[in-house]
Design an enzyme around this catalytic site. Structure first.
Site: not given
Ligand code: HMH
Length: 221
Positions: A88, A140, A210
């Site tokens: 990533e 995740e 988030e």
């Protein structure tokens, strides 16, 4: 309450905030093709910084699994997650070059700093493996659910952003999230109530962070 499916129980209980994190206006703008590319570039630079802090957090979860887990396959799932973070970081660098984003010049915004500090607090050896693995799953899972939405039939995700969405929205990443969820559920199913409460509170903090993270790129009103 049947503890073995604690994650499902919590997902039902906290549906509103989970939806806020996974169907954020920024994600919806990618899916409907109206995304502001400057907003996307902002997300790209900020997420690169986040992932650099996320890797040590995952390393701390690996250490906890090694010390505390009752199942040696946990370590392998976590290690595979670390391996994807290696890919990533390389991907972020090449993607940034493509979009003309100078990663060395990206300044972490407040929401990102707050999120990274939160991760750092969870790296402490005092934080239980059960709390840490639940947190890891949640981080995740939000990306998996968000980006999978942009790949659904009928989505109008711009071609240039499809590969980004596939990074987290692909089936393999979905399977990996399921593996993390199974580990978290197994641990939560046999944890004392005080740790259970800590895990639930931490999960909610993840969802809030988030939402704030997406807000940096899109309409932080
Ligand atoms: C902010 N949350 C954020 N960035 C990510 N890359 C992930 C989750 C998933 O890896």
């Amino acid at each position: 309450v049947e503890k073995s499916g604690m994650i499902d129980t919590w997902m039902k209980k906290h549906r509103m905030i989970y939806t806020g994190a996974t169907k954020h206006p920024f994600i919806l703008s990618i899916r409907d093709g109206t995304v502001d590319l400057e907003a996307f570039k902002t997300w790209l630079g900020q997420d690169y910084i986040f992932v650099r802090a996320f890797a040590p957090f995952v390393a701390s979860v690996l250490i906890k699994a090694w010390k505390e887990s009752d199942d040696c396959s946990d370590m392998e799932v976590i290690l595979s997650g670390m391996a994807s973070l290696n890919d990533e970081i390389a991907w972020f660098k090449s993607e940034a070059t493509m979009w003309g984003v100078q990663l060395s010049e990206v300044v972490p915004q407040k929401a990102n700093q707050d999120y990274c500090r939160f991760l750092e607090s969870l790296m402490s050896p005092d934080v239980e493996y059960t709390v840490a693995i639940t947190t890891f799953w949640a981080i995740e899972a939000v990306y998996q659910a968000s980006f999978a939405l942009c790949l659904e039939d009928g989505s109008k995700t711009p071609a240039a952003l499809r590969e980004t969405c596939r990074r987290w929205g692909n089936d393999g990443f979905g399977q990996y999230c399921n593996s993390l969820q199974k580990i978290a559920n197994r641990r939560l199913g046999k944890t004392p109530d005080d740790v259970l409460t800590k895990a639930e509170v931490t999960l909610l903090r993840v969802l809030e962070h988030e939402v704030e993270f997406w807000n940096m790129s899109h309409g932080a009103a």
